[in-house]
Design an enzyme around this catalytic site. Structure first.
Site, PDB file in Angstrom:
ATOM      1  N   TYR A 245       8.276  -7.600  -7.862  1.00  0.00           N
ATOM      2  CA  TYR A 245       7.826  -6.455  -7.050  1.00  0.00           C
ATOM      3  C   TYR A 245       7.641  -5.234  -7.948  1.00  0.00           C
ATOM      4  O   TYR A 245       6.604  -4.564  -7.917  1.00  0.00           O
ATOM      5  CB  TYR A 245       8.874  -6.174  -5.959  1.00  0.00           C
TER       6      TYR A 245
ATOM      7  N   SER B 280      17.734  -4.869   4.664  1.00  0.00           N
ATOM      8  CA  SER B 280      18.403  -3.847   3.843  1.00  0.00           C
ATOM      9  C   SER B 280      18.031  -2.443   4.302  1.00  0.00           C
ATOM     10  O   SER B 280      18.884  -1.563   4.389  1.00  0.00           O
ATOM     11  CB  SER B 280      18.108  -4.052   2.351  1.00  0.00           C
TER      12      SER B 280
ATOM     13  N   GLY C 290      11.827 -10.965   4.985  1.00  0.00           N
ATOM     14  CA  GLY C 290      10.734  -9.988   4.981  1.00  0.00           C
ATOM     15  C   GLY C 290      10.763  -9.070   6.185  1.00  0.00           C
ATOM     16  O   GLY C 290       9.759  -8.428   6.508  1.00  0.00           O
TER      17      GLY C 290
ATOM     18  N   ASP D 287       9.617   0.565   4.944  1.00  0.00           N
ATOM     19  CA  ASP D 287      10.662  -0.128   5.711  1.00  0.00           C
ATOM     20  C   ASP D 287      11.638   0.860   6.336  1.00  0.00           C
ATOM     21  O   ASP D 287      12.000   0.750   7.508  1.00  0.00           O
ATOM     22  CB  ASP D 287      11.431  -1.093   4.799  1.00  0.00           C
TER      23      ASP D 287
ATOM     24  N   THR E 281       0.831  -1.206   0.000  1.00  0.00           N
ATOM     25  CA  THR E 281       0.000   0.000   0.000  1.00  0.00           C
ATOM     26  C   THR E 281       0.863   1.253   0.000  1.00  0.00           C
ATOM     27  O   THR E 281       0.396   2.327  -0.371  1.00  0.00           O
ATOM     28  CB  THR E 281      -0.903   0.033   1.247  1.00  0.00           C
TER      29      THR E 281
HETATM   30  C1  GLA Z   1       8.855  -4.320   0.704  1.00  0.00           C
HETATM   31  C2  GLA Z   1       9.079  -2.848   0.338  1.00  0.00           C
HETATM   32  C3  GLA Z   1       8.093  -1.938   1.053  1.00  0.00           C
HETATM   33  C4  GLA Z   1       6.659  -2.427   0.900  1.00  0.00           C
HETATM   34  C5  GLA Z   1       6.563  -3.916   1.194  1.00  0.00           C
HETATM   35  C6  GLA Z   1       5.197  -4.477   0.904  1.00  0.00           C
HETATM   36  O1  GLA Z   1       9.178  -4.532   2.045  1.00  0.00           O
HETATM   37  O2  GLA Z   1      10.388  -2.457   0.652  1.00  0.00           O
HETATM   38  O3  GLA Z   1       8.228  -0.618   0.599  1.00  0.00           O
HETATM   39  O4  GLA Z   1       6.162  -2.112  -0.369  1.00  0.00           O
HETATM   40  O5  GLA Z   1       7.512  -4.679   0.471  1.00  0.00           O
HETATM   41  O6  GLA Z   1       4.262  -3.911   1.739  1.00  0.00           O
END
Ligand code: GLA
Length: 383
Positions: free
Chosen positions: A220, A126, A122, A170, A33
């Site tokens: 992605y 990074s 996840g 993140d 999102t």
């Molecule tokens: C990765 C990306 C984030 C976000 C998530 C999915 O972690 O770095 O910016 O888009 O995926 O929510």
């Protein structure tokens, strides 16, 4: 971790530096999102990247990574355009270049770093690495960059040096994280609110599939592209004010359905619904209604699996298993294509769930999952 880092730092640079750390993150809900201008709901965790750093009075960065097998050492010049090849070093290089692009004056430094954020699970190792260096260099060189800009420096590093067109979640969580709080971020206005998170009677546990899908970053970027395409089509259909999927509703999406591929339609539907789910979860949390929180987590998972198509058989297996066990909420966390599920589990069910997840997953896939308990903690700081 600090002692091991210092041991290597001393060995390589024969000096003392300053210590900085920044955290990995979880996200309770709100996946994919952020780059759609929507809401996310992350928190920093008690797993971090930590670095010892000192200025070295040259124009060079000399960096030592403890966690690469056998250790790894890289040198690069701050005026180089290409930068190092090693992926870990590109994060540091990117942060330096992005600071310089913004007019920040930095000189060479020596560093050794390590971390306990699991890689590719996840939890944003990074972003933790980028945030550690962005935060540290800002302090050490008195650059006066504000915290949002530090997060954007990390994000731009991913875009321009690592090939991932990620959103801001993140790096934001890694820098703004606060002990015992989740943070709802509006990724369009960048307004944020801390929500105390004390799920009495429940625990958060991550179950790591230990699966890493190689094409994750290109997939992605493809998903992001799909979302942007749908926005474009909706805008051209007479909604000129629309900038992100955040600005669209399901009715607008239905209006352009004939012009979209099935995949693009599904992606947009997932995102529009997911943005609303974040708000619903925040409302439920304020009433201590964990059953609703959990229900929304399952909805997110199946949306990510069936509409956004970023799950995999291992993740789906773990979520089904959680559901069967009576776990309150479970879903894939982060970008997807592997990594962890995040589970909201009643205290009384915890042992049973963890042991079943362990044994049944091992039978199903020939290797055990990894289990991580997480504590919501502070973000970037000097130690
Ligand atoms: C990765 C990306 C984030 C976000 C998530 C999915 O972690 O770095 O910016 O888009 O995926 O929510």
């Amino acid at each position: 971790m600090k002692e091991q880092i210092h041991e290597q730092f001393k060995k390589y640079f024969n000096a003392e530096g300053e210590f900085y750390a920044s955290a990995g993150r979880i996200n309770l809900i709100g996946e994919h999102t952020d780059y759609n201008g929507g809401f996310v709901f992350p928190g920093a965790i008690d797993k971090c990247i930590m670095a010892e750093i000192r200025k070295n009075g040259t124009g060079k960065v000399r960096a030592y990574a403890l966690d690469v097998k056998g250790g790894d050492y890289v040198e690069f010049g701050l005026k180089e355009d290409e930068g190092p090849k090693q992926s870990w070093a590109r994060y540091i290089f990117g942060v330096c270049r992005e600071i310089q692009k913004r007019g920040g004056v930095i000189s060479g430094f020596d560093t050794a770093f390590s971390g306990n954020v699991p890689l590719g699970a996840g939890m944003s190792s990074s972003a933790a690495l980028e945030s550690t260096f962005a935060f540290a260099l800002n302090e050490m060189f008195s650059l006066g960059i504000d915290k949002f800009e530090l997060a954007k420096i990390g994000q731009a590093t991913e875009h321009n040096y690592c090939g991932v067109n990620c959103g801001i979640m993140d790096q934001f969580a890694s820098i703004f994280g606060k002990k015992d709080c989740l943070i709802r971020l509006d990724c369009r206005s960048l307004e944020y609110k801390y929500f105390p998170f004390h799920p009495n009677g429940y625990r958060l546990v991550l179950v790591d599939t230990v699966v890493k899908h190689e094409l994750a970053s290109s997939a992605y970027n493809d998903r992001r592209h799909s979302c942007e395409h749908v926005v474009d089509v909706i805008r051209k259909s007479g909604h000129s004010g629309v900038e992100f999927l955040r600005d669209c509703d399901l009715q607008m999406l239905e209006g352009v359905r004939p012009e979209l591929s099935g995949e693009d339609y599904d992606c947009a539907k997932y995102v529009i619904e997911e943005i609303q789910r974040v708000l619903d979860v925040c409302e439920a949390l304020e009433k201590d209604d964990y059953e609703t929180v959990g229900k929304k987590m399952y909805e997110t998972h199946w949306g990510m699996s069936k509409l956004y198509k970023v799950s995999c058989k291992e993740l789906d297996f773990l979520v089904k298993l959680a559901e069967k066990c009576g776990v309150t909420g479970s879903r894939v966390m982060g970008g997807g294509f592997g990594g962890c599920t995040i589970n909201l589990v009643k205290d009384g069910l915890y042992d049973k769930f963890v042991s079943e997840a362990h044994s049944k997953y091992e039978i199903g896939f020939g290797h055990a999952p990894k289990i991580y308990d997480v504590v919501i903690s502070d973000g970037a700081h000097r130690i």
